[in-house]
Design a protein around this motif. Structure first.
Motif, PDB file in Angstrom:
ATOM      1  N   SER A  91      -2.715   2.292  -3.835  1.00  0.00           N
ATOM      2  CA  SER A  91      -2.401   3.489  -3.066  1.00  0.00           C
ATOM      3  C   SER A  91      -3.997   3.774  -2.433  1.00  0.00           C
ATOM      4  O   SER A  91      -5.029   3.873  -3.501  1.00  0.00           O
ATOM      5  CB  SER A  91      -2.060   4.690  -3.800  1.00  0.00           C
ATOM      6  N   THR A  92      -4.454   3.414  -1.364  1.00  0.00           N
ATOM      7  CA  THR A  92      -5.773   3.581  -0.974  1.00  0.00           C
ATOM      8  C   THR A  92      -6.213   5.189  -0.869  1.00  0.00           C
ATOM      9  O   THR A  92      -7.365   5.409  -1.096  1.00  0.00           O
ATOM     10  CB  THR A  92      -5.949   3.163   0.545  1.00  0.00           C
ATOM     11  N   SER A  93      -5.165   5.830  -0.850  1.00  0.00           N
ATOM     12  CA  SER A  93      -5.526   7.348  -0.921  1.00  0.00           C
ATOM     13  C   SER A  93      -5.912   7.926  -1.996  1.00  0.00           C
ATOM     14  O   SER A  93      -6.557   8.998  -2.348  1.00  0.00           O
ATOM     15  CB  SER A  93      -4.323   8.141  -0.203  1.00  0.00           C
ATOM     16  N   ASN A 138       0.788  -1.135   0.181  1.00  0.00           N
ATOM     17  CA  ASN A 138      -0.014  -0.044  -0.172  1.00  0.00           C
ATOM     18  C   ASN A 138       0.811   1.007   0.067  1.00  0.00           C
ATOM     19  O   ASN A 138       1.959   1.102  -0.008  1.00  0.00           O
ATOM     20  CB  ASN A 138      -0.628  -0.167   1.095  1.00  0.00           C
ATOM     21  N   LYS A 139       0.246   2.329  -0.264  1.00  0.00           N
ATOM     22  CA  LYS A 139       0.768   3.697  -0.028  1.00  0.00           C
ATOM     23  C   LYS A 139       1.801   3.975  -1.310  1.00  0.00           C
ATOM     24  O   LYS A 139       2.975   4.368  -1.116  1.00  0.00           O
ATOM     25  CB  LYS A 139       1.574   4.124   1.300  1.00  0.00           C
ATOM     26  N   ASP A 161       1.717   5.857  -3.582  1.00  0.00           N
ATOM     27  CA  ASP A 161       1.726   7.202  -3.996  1.00  0.00           C
ATOM     28  C   ASP A 161       3.001   7.997  -3.352  1.00  0.00           C
ATOM     29  O   ASP A 161       3.460   8.896  -3.843  1.00  0.00           O
ATOM     30  CB  ASP A 161       0.541   7.886  -3.591  1.00  0.00           C
ATOM     31  N   LEU A 162       3.325   7.369  -2.102  1.00  0.00           N
ATOM     32  CA  LEU A 162       4.459   7.878  -1.399  1.00  0.00           C
ATOM     33  C   LEU A 162       5.580   7.487  -2.000  1.00  0.00           C
ATOM     34  O   LEU A 162       6.566   6.883  -1.249  1.00  0.00           O
ATOM     35  CB  LEU A 162       4.467   7.529   0.165  1.00  0.00           C
TER      36      LEU A 162
END
Ligand code: GTP
Length: 135
Positions: free
Chosen positions: A59-61, A29-30, A32-33
């Motif tokens: 990316s859950t965001s 996950n994440k 995007d970071l």
């Protein structure tokens, strides 16, 4: 980091479910970071390859699609297993099963639809797998 707990978790799953067909997916996950990345994609893919599982980065965001893909994949795999094991049972059974559904059948959830009922999940969403993903 959670990456290091995958191997022991995997061993645990195999111990609890010796049936080697339990579907497993490793999800990073994440995604995007980018600046905070601690596990390289190639390491995730390699581990998934060793364990015979699928690897996805999401990316859950950014959107719920990645999460939906994960559950959609697992639901499909479990549904396939469920279907094949009931076909096997039918083939090997000497005593024919009753044609009408019994109470156990009625209580059993329809696992093949478990993802499609989620608010953000659209039926027909395609899995986009990274190049080199196994299975
Ligand atoms: N940028 C970004 N932030 C995320 C993502 N997923 C979760 N977060 C954020 O990460 C924080 C922790 O999320 P939780 O849902 O509490 O996850 P957790 O497993 O308890 O904690 P982690 O150790 O961060 O995984 C929250 O502030 C989330 O908003 C993502 O894909 N991208």
């Amino acid at each position: 980091i959670s990456y290091e707990s995958i191997q022991p978790l995997y061993q645990h799953i195999r111990k609890v479910h010796p049936d080697a067909r339990t579907p497993i997916i490793i999800v990073g996950n994440k995604a995007d970071l980018l600046h905070a990345r601690q596990v390289q994609t190639k390491d995730g893919l390699q581990l998934a390859n060793e364990l015979g599982s699928l690897f996805l980065e999401i990316s859950t965001s950014e959107s719920s699609h990645g999460v939906c893909d994960v559950f959609q994949y697992l639901c499909k795999e479990v549904s396939k297993l469920h279907h094949s094991s009931s076909t096997d049972k039918r083939r090997s059974s000497i005593i024919p099963r009753p044609k009408s559904p019994n109470m156990q059948d009625l209580k059993r959830p329809n696992i093949s639809k478990c993802c499609f009922s989620a608010q953000h999940c659209k039926e027909g969403t395609k899995l986009s797998l990274p190049t080199g993903a196994v299975r």
